[in-house]
Scaffold this motif. Structure first.
Motif, PDB file in Angstrom:
ATOM      1  N   HIS A  16      30.830  31.968  -7.453  1.00 31.58           N
ATOM      2  CA  HIS A  16      29.864  30.929  -7.801  1.00 31.58           C
ATOM      3  C   HIS A  16      30.409  29.832  -8.712  1.00 31.58           C
ATOM      4  CE1 HIS A  16      26.833  33.361  -5.883  1.00 31.58           C
ATOM      5  NE2 HIS A  16      27.256  34.401  -6.587  1.00 31.58           N
ATOM      6  N   TYR A  17      31.684  29.842  -9.017  1.00 30.44           N
ATOM      7  CA  TYR A  17      32.281  28.810  -9.848  1.00 30.44           C
ATOM      8  C   TYR A  17      33.065  27.849  -8.977  1.00 30.44           C
ATOM      9  CZ  TYR A  17      31.223  31.314 -14.180  1.00 30.44           C
ATOM     10  OH  TYR A  17      30.576  31.901 -15.223  1.00 30.44           O
ATOM     11  N   PRO A  18      33.263  26.618  -9.447  1.00 30.83           N
ATOM     12  CA  PRO A  18      34.096  25.683  -8.675  1.00 30.83           C
ATOM     13  C   PRO A  18      35.535  26.202  -8.555  1.00 30.83           C
ATOM     14  CG  PRO A  18      32.844  24.520 -10.368  1.00 30.83           C
ATOM     15  CD  PRO A  18      32.654  25.984 -10.613  1.00 30.83           C
ATOM     16  N   LEU A  19      36.167  25.897  -7.442  1.00 25.25           N
ATOM     17  CA  LEU A  19      37.531  26.351  -7.176  1.00 25.25           C
ATOM     18  C   LEU A  19      38.489  25.890  -8.260  1.00 25.25           C
ATOM     19  CD1 LEU A  19      39.629  27.693  -5.324  1.00 25.25           C
ATOM     20  CD2 LEU A  19      39.826  25.506  -4.128  1.00 25.25           C
ATOM     21  N   GLU A  20      38.321  24.678  -8.758  1.00 29.86           N
ATOM     22  CA  GLU A  20      39.229  24.147  -9.775  1.00 29.86           C
ATOM     23  C   GLU A  20      39.235  25.026 -11.021  1.00 29.86           C
ATOM     24  OE1 GLU A  20      36.809  22.196  -8.324  1.00 29.86           O
ATOM     25  OE2 GLU A  20      38.170  21.291  -6.878  1.00 29.86           O
ATOM     26  N   ILE A  21      38.056  25.478 -11.447  1.00 31.33           N
ATOM     27  CA  ILE A  21      37.956  26.331 -12.638  1.00 31.33           C
ATOM     28  C   ILE A  21      38.618  27.674 -12.376  1.00 31.33           C
ATOM     29  CG2 ILE A  21      36.340  27.611 -14.106  1.00 31.33           C
ATOM     30  CD1 ILE A  21      34.454  25.187 -13.839  1.00 31.33           C
ATOM     31  N   MET A  22      38.355  28.245 -11.214  1.00 25.62           N
ATOM     32  CA  MET A  22      38.957  29.534 -10.888  1.00 25.62           C
ATOM     33  C   MET A  22      40.480  29.434 -10.817  1.00 25.62           C
ATOM     34  SD  MET A  22      36.321  31.265  -8.181  1.00 25.62           S
ATOM     35  CE  MET A  22      36.064  29.853  -7.136  1.00 25.62           C
ATOM     36  N   LEU A  23      40.990  28.380 -10.187  1.00 32.13           N
ATOM     37  CA  LEU A  23      42.441  28.225 -10.061  1.00 32.13           C
ATOM     38  C   LEU A  23      43.108  27.991 -11.414  1.00 32.13           C
ATOM     39  CD1 LEU A  23      42.818  26.136  -6.791  1.00 32.13           C
ATOM     40  CD2 LEU A  23      43.423  28.530  -7.153  1.00 32.13           C
ATOM     41  N   VAL A  24      42.455  27.237 -12.300  1.00 32.65           N
ATOM     42  CA  VAL A  24      43.019  27.017 -13.633  1.00 32.65           C
ATOM     43  C   VAL A  24      43.112  28.346 -14.375  1.00 32.65           C
ATOM     44  CG1 VAL A  24      42.513  26.047 -15.911  1.00 32.65           C
ATOM     45  CG2 VAL A  24      42.373  24.598 -13.898  1.00 32.65           C
ATOM     46  N   CYS A  25      42.038  29.123 -14.360  1.00 36.53           N
ATOM     47  CA  CYS A  25      42.044  30.410 -15.059  1.00 36.53           C
ATOM     48  C   CYS A  25      43.103  31.352 -14.486  1.00 36.53           C
ATOM     49  CB  CYS A  25      40.671  31.076 -14.973  1.00 36.53           C
ATOM     50  SG  CYS A  25      39.434  30.303 -16.013  1.00 36.53           S
ATOM     51  N   VAL A  26      43.178  31.443 -13.175  1.00 31.08           N
ATOM     52  CA  VAL A  26      44.136  32.344 -12.536  1.00 31.08           C
ATOM     53  C   VAL A  26      45.564  31.870 -12.802  1.00 31.08           C
ATOM     54  CG1 VAL A  26      44.968  33.186 -10.305  1.00 31.08           C
ATOM     55  CG2 VAL A  26      42.525  33.187 -10.811  1.00 31.08           C
ATOM     56  N   ARG A  27      45.799  30.561 -12.725  1.00 34.91           N
ATOM     57  CA  ARG A  27      47.146  30.042 -12.995  1.00 34.91           C
ATOM     58  C   ARG A  27      47.545  30.301 -14.435  1.00 34.91           C
ATOM     59  NH1 ARG A  27      49.707  25.597 -15.069  1.00 34.91           N
ATOM     60  NH2 ARG A  27      47.766  24.512 -15.475  1.00 34.91           N
ATOM     61  N   TRP A  28      46.649  30.041 -15.377  1.00 34.40           N
ATOM     62  CA  TRP A  28      46.967  30.306 -16.778  1.00 34.40           C
ATOM     63  C   TRP A  28      47.241  31.786 -17.003  1.00 34.40           C
ATOM     64  CZ3 TRP A  28      42.663  27.048 -19.587  1.00 34.40           C
ATOM     65  CH2 TRP A  28      42.995  25.700 -19.514  1.00 34.40           C
ATOM     66  N   TRP A  58      38.611  37.244 -10.148  1.00 33.89           N
ATOM     67  CA  TRP A  58      39.145  36.059  -9.472  1.00 33.89           C
ATOM     68  C   TRP A  58      40.617  36.252  -9.159  1.00 33.89           C
ATOM     69  CZ3 TRP A  58      37.115  31.863 -13.361  1.00 33.89           C
ATOM     70  CH2 TRP A  58      35.741  31.691 -13.199  1.00 33.89           C
ATOM     71  N   ALA A  59      41.365  36.750 -10.123  1.00 34.86           N
ATOM     72  CA  ALA A  59      42.800  36.946  -9.922  1.00 34.86           C
ATOM     73  C   ALA A  59      43.057  37.928  -8.787  1.00 34.86           C
ATOM     74  CB  ALA A  59      43.454  37.430 -11.218  1.00 34.86           C
ATOM     75  N   ILE A  60      42.331  39.031  -8.790  1.00 35.41           N
ATOM     76  CA  ILE A  60      42.544  40.063  -7.768  1.00 35.41           C
ATOM     77  C   ILE A  60      42.122  39.571  -6.386  1.00 35.41           C
ATOM     78  CG2 ILE A  60      41.861  42.390  -7.058  1.00 35.41           C
ATOM     79  CD1 ILE A  60      43.822  42.197  -9.470  1.00 35.41           C
ATOM     80  N   LYS A  61      41.119  38.694  -6.315  1.00 30.02           N
ATOM     81  CA  LYS A  61      40.674  38.192  -5.010  1.00 30.02           C
ATOM     82  C   LYS A  61      41.493  37.001  -4.531  1.00 30.02           C
ATOM     83  CE  LYS A  61      35.960  39.812  -5.181  1.00 30.02           C
ATOM     84  NZ  LYS A  61      34.566  39.525  -4.924  1.00 30.02           N
ATOM     85  N   LEU A  62      41.833  36.079  -5.432  1.00 35.06           N
ATOM     86  CA  LEU A  62      42.499  34.847  -5.018  1.00 35.06           C
ATOM     87  C   LEU A  62      44.009  34.984  -4.837  1.00 35.06           C
ATOM     88  CD1 LEU A  62      40.652  32.127  -7.126  1.00 35.06           C
ATOM     89  CD2 LEU A  62      40.672  32.345  -4.643  1.00 35.06           C
ATOM     90  N   LEU A  63      44.661  35.749  -5.678  1.00 32.85           N
ATOM     91  CA  LEU A  63      46.125  35.799  -5.627  1.00 32.85           C
ATOM     92  C   LEU A  63      46.683  36.318  -4.303  1.00 32.85           C
ATOM     93  CD1 LEU A  63      46.869  36.778  -9.310  1.00 32.85           C
ATOM     94  CD2 LEU A  63      47.310  34.582  -8.197  1.00 32.85           C
ATOM     95  N   PRO A  64      46.117  37.380  -3.707  1.00 33.40           N
ATOM     96  CA  PRO A  64      46.643  37.794  -2.396  1.00 33.40           C
ATOM     97  C   PRO A  64      46.468  36.727  -1.324  1.00 33.40           C
ATOM     98  CG  PRO A  64      45.329  39.557  -3.350  1.00 33.40           C
ATOM     99  CD  PRO A  64      45.134  38.338  -4.206  1.00 33.40           C
ATOM    100  N   VAL A  65      45.369  35.970  -1.396  1.00 32.96           N
ATOM    101  CA  VAL A  65      45.134  34.902  -0.425  1.00 32.96           C
ATOM    102  C   VAL A  65      46.156  33.787  -0.627  1.00 32.96           C
ATOM    103  CG1 VAL A  65      43.479  33.159   0.336  1.00 32.96           C
ATOM    104  CG2 VAL A  65      42.682  35.449  -0.235  1.00 32.96           C
ATOM    105  N   LEU A  66      46.424  33.437  -1.878  1.00 34.01           N
ATOM    106  CA  LEU A  66      47.413  32.392  -2.153  1.00 34.01           C
ATOM    107  C   LEU A  66      48.805  32.843  -1.725  1.00 34.01           C
ATOM    108  CD1 LEU A  66      46.247  31.140  -5.662  1.00 34.01           C
ATOM    109  CD2 LEU A  66      45.691  30.209  -3.414  1.00 34.01           C
TER     110      LEU A  66
END
Length: 148
Positions: A16-28, A58-66
């Motif tokens: 439910h958060y914008p992608l930009e916020i999720m990507l910033v948090c995961v990248r940091w 977010w990290a566990i869901k997004l990182l494998p996709v990236l």
């Protein structure tokens, strides 16, 4: 921004958060020695209320996709795992150890595999080993480009 990859779009359906916020948090999280609680506090200072466990999800869901957007590129970043390749590579893992210390260890092997491979990917981006096909982009832009 370019169209999202199908894998990222599928993951975003339930978040439910914008992608930009999720990507910033995961990248940091994978780029710097920050704990999840550090990220929670940093986002609160920016007016974004997010729980530390949400950032972990977010990290566990997004990182494998990236990692799969990276594998599908023309020249993907490849992590070579050869024993005794050279001492410089072995010394390079000190950065990984320094980065994982604030995480307070890993409770699940799957999470460890996802986070460690993504930390290594971000480390390689920061070292400039991804510049072949993204000339003129900052490390942050290169990381975000994995979602496209």
């Amino acid at each position: 921004m370019k169209a999202l990859s199908p894998g990222v779009a599928k993951v975003l359906k339930r978040l439910h958060y914008p992608l930009e916020i999720m990507l910033v948090c995961v990248r940091w999280y994978v780029a710097y020695p920050l704990s999840l609680r550090n990220l929670e506090e940093m986002m609160a200072e920016r007016g974004i209320a997010v729980d530390h466990s949400t950032v972990h999800r977010w990290a566990i869901k997004l990182l494998p996709v990236l990692e799969k957007v990276n594998a599908e590129r023309e020249t993907p970043i490849k992590i070579r795992q050869v024993k005794y390749l050279n001492n410089i590579v072995e010394q390079d893992h000190r950065a990984i150890k320094r980065r994982t210390r604030p995480m307070l260890g890993f409770k699940i092997f799957r999470c460890a595999r996802i986070l460690l491979s993504s930390i290594e990917l971000m480390h390689m981006i920061a070292k400039g080993q991804m510049k072949d096909f993204s000339i003129g982009q900052t490390p942050a832009e290169q990381f975000y480009s994995l979602a496209v």
